[in-house]
Write an enzyme that holds these catalytic residues in place. Structure first.
Site, PDB file in Angstrom:
ATOM      1  CG  HIS A   1      35.731  51.325  42.212  1.00 51.60           C
ATOM      2  ND1 HIS A   1      36.132  51.281  43.253  1.00 51.60           N
ATOM      3  CD2 HIS A   1      37.190  50.986  41.846  1.00 51.60           C
ATOM      4  CE1 HIS A   1      37.189  50.459  43.711  1.00 51.60           C
ATOM      5  NE2 HIS A   1      38.079  50.947  42.320  1.00 51.60           N
TER       6      HIS A   1
ATOM      7  CG  HIS B   1      35.152  47.673  39.895  1.00 47.64           C
ATOM      8  ND1 HIS B   1      36.039  46.237  38.834  1.00 47.64           N
ATOM      9  CD2 HIS B   1      34.729  48.616  39.230  1.00 47.64           C
ATOM     10  CE1 HIS B   1      35.995  46.894  37.290  1.00 47.64           C
ATOM     11  NE2 HIS B   1      34.990  47.882  37.393  1.00 47.64           N
TER      12      HIS B   1
ATOM     13  N   GLY C   1      37.235  38.620  44.470  1.00 46.60           N
ATOM     14  CA  GLY C   1      37.928  38.499  44.276  1.00 46.60           C
ATOM     15  C   GLY C   1      39.068  39.190  43.088  1.00 46.60           C
TER      16      GLY C   1
ATOM     17  CG  LEU D   1      39.107  42.836  37.904  1.00 45.09           C
ATOM     18  CD1 LEU D   1      39.952  44.403  37.260  1.00 45.09           C
ATOM     19  CD2 LEU D   1      37.952  43.124  37.974  1.00 45.09           C
TER      20      LEU D   1
ATOM     21  CG  ASN E   1      33.875  51.429  30.609  1.00 45.12           C
ATOM     22  OD1 ASN E   1      35.111  50.326  30.262  1.00 45.12           O
ATOM     23  ND2 ASN E   1      33.941  50.861  31.791  1.00 45.12           N
TER      24      ASN E   1
ATOM     25  CB  ILE F   1      37.262  53.466  30.827  1.00 46.20           C
ATOM     26  CG1 ILE F   1      37.302  54.728  29.736  1.00 46.20           C
ATOM     27  CG2 ILE F   1      37.942  54.173  32.176  1.00 46.20           C
ATOM     28  CD1 ILE F   1      37.988  55.619  30.065  1.00 46.20           C
TER      29      ILE F   1
ATOM     30  CG  HIS G   1      37.856  52.217  38.631  1.00 48.38           C
ATOM     31  ND1 HIS G   1      37.787  51.094  37.179  1.00 48.38           N
ATOM     32  CD2 HIS G   1      38.952  52.229  38.684  1.00 48.38           C
ATOM     33  CE1 HIS G   1      38.321  50.160  37.744  1.00 48.38           C
ATOM     34  NE2 HIS G   1      38.682  50.771  38.682  1.00 48.38           N
TER      35      HIS G   1
ATOM     36  CD  GLU H   1      46.311  22.981  34.934  1.00 52.77           C
ATOM     37  OE1 GLU H   1      45.609  24.486  34.472  1.00 52.77           O
ATOM     38  OE2 GLU H   1      46.662  22.406  35.108  1.00 52.77           O
TER      39      GLU H   1
ATOM     40  CG  HIS I   1      52.373  13.792  40.136  1.00 53.80           C
ATOM     41  ND1 HIS I   1      50.735  13.106  40.948  1.00 53.80           N
ATOM     42  CD2 HIS I   1      52.602  12.724  39.481  1.00 53.80           C
ATOM     43  CE1 HIS I   1      50.842  11.323  39.649  1.00 53.80           C
ATOM     44  NE2 HIS I   1      52.153  11.427  38.754  1.00 53.80           N
TER      45      HIS I   1
ATOM     46  CG  HIS J   1      56.241  17.650  36.451  1.00 51.95           C
ATOM     47  ND1 HIS J   1      56.358  18.822  35.472  1.00 51.95           N
ATOM     48  CD2 HIS J   1      54.973  17.630  36.074  1.00 51.95           C
ATOM     49  CE1 HIS J   1      55.958  18.279  34.504  1.00 51.95           C
ATOM     50  NE2 HIS J   1      54.632  17.746  34.456  1.00 51.95           N
TER      51      HIS J   1
ATOM     52  NE  ARG K   1      55.948   9.326  39.865  1.00 50.70           N
ATOM     53  CZ  ARG K   1      56.333   8.163  39.107  1.00 50.70           C
ATOM     54  NH1 ARG K   1      55.087   8.090  38.559  1.00 50.70           N
ATOM     55  NH2 ARG K   1      56.400   7.402  39.359  1.00 50.70           N
TER      56      ARG K   1
HETATM   57  C1  LIG Z   1      43.278  40.715  39.233  1.00 56.18           C
HETATM   58  C2  LIG Z   1      43.590  42.272  39.442  1.00 56.18           C
HETATM   59  N1  LIG Z   1      43.868  42.866  39.455  1.00 56.18           N
HETATM   60  C3  LIG Z   1      44.017  43.976  38.979  1.00 56.18           C
HETATM   61  C4  LIG Z   1      43.042  44.881  39.962  1.00 56.18           C
HETATM   62  C5  LIG Z   1      42.999  45.838  40.294  1.00 56.18           C
HETATM   63  N2  LIG Z   1      42.123  47.113  39.498  1.00 56.18           N
HETATM   64  C6  LIG Z   1      40.398  46.384  40.212  1.00 56.18           C
HETATM   65  S1  LIG Z   1      39.659  47.399  38.628  1.00 56.18           S
HETATM   66  C7  LIG Z   1      40.572  47.788  37.347  1.00 56.18           C
HETATM   67  C8  LIG Z   1      40.516  47.601  36.375  1.00 56.18           C
HETATM   68  C9  LIG Z   1      38.990  47.402  35.868  1.00 56.18           C
HETATM   69  O1  LIG Z   1      39.037  48.458  34.506  1.00 56.18           O
HETATM   70  P1  LIG Z   1      37.180  47.758  34.000  1.00 56.18           P
HETATM   71  O2  LIG Z   1      37.254  45.967  34.373  1.00 56.18           O
HETATM   72  O3  LIG Z   1      36.902  47.958  32.224  1.00 56.18           O
HETATM   73  O4  LIG Z   1      36.675  48.393  34.717  1.00 56.18           O
HETATM   74  P2  LIG Z   1      36.340  50.158  34.985  1.00 56.18           P
HETATM   75  O5  LIG Z   1      36.752  50.955  34.880  1.00 56.18           O
HETATM   76  O6  LIG Z   1      35.530  49.692  33.786  1.00 56.18           O
HETATM   77  O7  LIG Z   1      34.436  49.769  35.787  1.00 56.18           O
HETATM   78  C10 LIG Z   1      40.926  47.029  38.098  1.00 56.18           C
HETATM   79  C11 LIG Z   1      43.099  47.177  36.813  1.00 56.18           C
HETATM   80  C12 LIG Z   1      41.739  43.486  40.367  1.00 56.18           C
HETATM   81  N3  LIG Z   1      40.849  44.184  40.908  1.00 56.18           N
HETATM   82  N4  LIG Z   1      42.084  42.522  39.928  1.00 56.18           N
HETATM   83 MG   LIG Z   2      35.821  49.656  31.524  1.00 54.47          MG
END
Ligand SMILES: Cc1ncc(C[n+]2csc(CCOP(=O)(O)OP(=O)(O)O)c2C)c(N)n1
Ligand SMILES: [Mg+2]
Length: 682
Positions: free
Chosen positions: A28, A68, A129, A131, A197, A199, A273, A423, A472, A484, A531
């Protein structure tokens, strides 16, 4: 090149990122290109960080939530000259991330994996992890800074936490929970940088996202700042200063940026990206930067030196001053900090763990026993931080000794965190606490562990000794009914590598489970409690609960070699024992194995495992009120499993259990059938 040194440094970050992605033919490039000035301004001029001591406890934390953009972080680690730290926390002479590692971006065994991974690369403060997890983790780190500041003195602990997030992080639900919690707790040492950005992968954010982010964060009680151009280092500097001056609120800095900045054909497009720019576009972009077009992985003269004069010099002075303060101060305090930093425990940490009198009549719910053990340990381990997602008493995690206050503004050295009904945020904040060397615990009902799962998984991936406590734990919770009643949760938690799932059978096994959970430096545990009341077994009649330390043990046995083995966990162990007593009375040579933790048992040597489950005895029956998945490996091809293959029922718990066959009588009946099939090898 006739650039000022700052621009030269920024463009070095950009071109290293482009080159690494291009060489790997994967990655990326666009976000590191856009955010290079942000990372540069922060690290070089504001971040309190000593590249020569990257485990300095009071360093500011930088979390790349938009993982990324990993090349942004790897470039910073390389350029700032961060040193590698070994497994024993010794600082080595090796770089954390060399130019060679950057050239090996995304390759097998490199220190530059696709997304930042904690433990793989010194200087990576947390694994990315999914996003949103990075920013959620940063809340736990900010909480840790506050706790340590209050506990040990703000002259020693007052670090700030910066997290860089993209649109993705802010769209994720966990960002809501975490931002809301941080606002409530008034974590003014927390600064999120939002890369605005417009995007994401699918294209313009307008496809799916119209939030007014500024109002949203103002609504959470945050201080919201805006930097209209990511390239304006002056404005960025001002924003960082404003963050540091702010009290009583976390800060969000919205930074408007252009993905793939400077690329003539790819800037502001989604293709910047997640794809390499392409050789030709790399050349065109370098040309646009005024960079030698054919140079690869170029680090111009003066760049490394400039970083040393900036973050290097500043960080060294700050960390040295800190060490001086530590040495000149209270030595007991210094020793406690050192123990905590190494994930150690005070010497007498387990001295107060109770043992429980046999009580087969009235019994004691394992959650209740757990509370007694937790309090006994927490009183001795000051940095054990309890908490719950609004189920403090139902899950029995309240600390009741003197001085165990709530963690809240005004008493940041409190020991009880009220995470609210959040949670996702709770599980992940615990990772942040653990990354700052506290020993966190959070709790909810076992079914809702699903809501904490990303955090649980990351604690396992990062090998953090977090305690995830669930109560529980089966249909035995009764009236609350199928919504539950957990069915597949035990199996799904057991499927997570490096996570020990411990489901003790009675109060004394609870004490052993806690002992295992606390006496470790790596790997999380899930403690799983009932529980409902269960008997406290008479250990003069049955084997000592110490057997639970080995994950599984023979609890009740027969004369001579067994011909039938009943294996159970938690509240079902009493059913196995009930059936066993009946069977022994009938002359069946039966054995009961209590197996509170598969993972620990599996790590025992073969001889021990064979002594508990002799291979010759193939007539085996497993009893657990959960998904049968995975039990095959203990009962074998000829064994039987009494588990749950449907959802539960809402009724008093004895009725629900009877409905699904979980009575001692029915276990005995099924066991007779199993015994009748005999043992294939005898
Ligand atoms: C929970 C989760 N869902 C989907 C993805 C796949 N994914 C990686 S980057 C991205 C898009 C992210 O967009 P943004 O945060 O705006 O990053 P930019 O391209 O602007 O750097 C996605 C959907 C991920 N890493 N985590
Ligand atoms: Mg973005």
């Amino acid at each position: 090149m006739t650039k000022d040194i700052d621009t030269l440094c920024v463009d070095t970050i950009r071109t290293l990122s482009m080159d690494a992605v291009q060489k790997a033919n994967s990655g990326h490039p666009g976000t590191p290109m856009a955010l290079a000035p942000v990372a540069y301004e922060l690290w070089q001029n504001h971040l309190r960080y000593d590249p020569a001591d990257p485990v300095w406890p009071n360093r500011d934390r930088f979390v790349l939530s938009a993982g990324h953009a990993s090349m942004l972080l790897y470039s910073m680690l390389f350029l700032a000259g961060v040193k590698k730290v070994d497994e024993d926390y010794n600082i080595t002479d090796e770089p954390a991330c060399s130019l060679h590692e950057i050239e090996n971006f995304r390759q097998l065994h490199s220190r530059t994996p696709g997304h930042p991974e904690y433990r793989w690369t010194t200087g990576v403060e947390t694994t990315t992890g999914p996003l949103g997890q990075g920013i959620a983790t940063s809340v736990g780190m900010a909480l840790a800074s506050k706790w340590q500041g209050e506990q040990f003195g703000s002259e020693l602990f007052d670090f700030d936490v910066y997290a860089l997030a993209g649109d993705g992080c802010l769209m994720e639900g966990v960002s809501h929970e975490s931002a809301s919690l941080a606002g409530h707790l008034k974590l003014d040492n927390l600064c999120w940088l939002y890369d605005n950005n417009h995007i994401t992968i699918d294209g313009a954010t307008s496809l799916a996202y119209d939030d007014d982010v500024l109002s949203r964060f103002e609504g959470y009680g945050w201080n919201v700042l805006r930097v209209g151009d990511a390239n304006d280092r002056g404005l960025l500097a001002r924003a960082f200063e404003e963050f540091k001056a702010e009290t009583g609120r976390p800060t969000l800095i919205v930074v408007d940026s252009h993905i793939g900045w400077g690329s003539p054909n790819k800037q502001d497009t989604e293709s910047a990206h997640g794809e390499p720019l392409g050789e030709e576009e790399v050349r065109l972009t370098k040309k646009a930067y005024g960079w030698p077009e054919d140079a690869k992985f170029l680090v111009p003269d003066g760049v490394l030196e400039h970083f040393q004069e900036g973050i290097g010099k500043r960080g060294a002075e700050e960390s040295a001053a800190w060490r001086q303060k530590l040495e000149n101060g209270d030595q007991m305090r210094a020793a406690a900090i050192e123990t905590m930093q190494r994930r150690g425990l005070p010497e007498d940490w387990d001295a107060g763990i109770p043992s429980f009198e046999a009580d087969e009549e009235k019994g004691l719910a394992t959650r209740k026993a757990s509370n007694k053990v937790e309090n006994a340990i927490a009183e001795k381990v000051p940095w054990l931080i309890s908490g719950s997602a609004d189920l403090t008493d139902s899950t029995s995690v309240r600390l009741t000794f003197d001085g165990a206050e709530n963690f809240e503004p005004g008493s940041f050295n409190g020991r009880q965190v009220h995470y609210g009904i959040r949670e996702h945020a709770a599980a992940t904040a615990c990772n942040g606490l653990s990354l700052c060397k506290l020993r966190p615990l959070w709790s909810t009902y076992l079914t809702f562990s699903d809501y904490g799962r990303p955090g649980i998984r990351l604690s396992a991936l990062m090998e953090l000794p977090v305690i995830h406590l669930f109560t529980h734990d089966s249909i035995g919770l009764g009236e609350d009914g199928p919504t539950h009643q957990p069915i597949e949760q035990l199996a799904s938690l057991r499927a997570i590598p490096h996570l020990d799932v411990i489901r003790p059978a009675d109060a004394n096994e609870v004490a052993e489970a806690w002992r295992c959970a606390v006496d470790r430096t790596h790997n999380p545990v899930a403690l799983v409690m009932t529980r409902q009341t269960v008997p406290v077994f008479d250990r003069s009649k049955y084997a000592s609960a110490e057997g639970a330390r080995r994950g599984g043990y023979v609890l009740a046995d027969c004369e001579g070699e067994p011909e039938l083995i009943l294996i159970a966990t938690g509240s079902e162990v009493q059913l196995a024992l009930g059936a066993h007593e009946a069977l022994v009375g009938e002359g069946v040579r039966s054995r009961v194995v209590s197996l509170p933790c598969w993972e620990i048992f599996d790590r025992q040597d073969q001889a021990y495992r064979d002594s508990v489950l002799p291979p010759a005895v193939t007539a085996r029956l497993a009893i657990e009120e959960g998904s049968p998945q995975g039990w095959e490996r203990y009962v074998g091809a000829q064994g039987r499993i009494m588990g749950m293959t449907t959802f539960g029922q809402s009724a008093p718990f004895k009725d629900v259990e009877a409905e699904f066959g979980f009575t001692a009588d029915n276990v005995a009946k099924v066991a007779r059938e199993v015994a009748a099939t005999g043992n294939s090898t005898t």
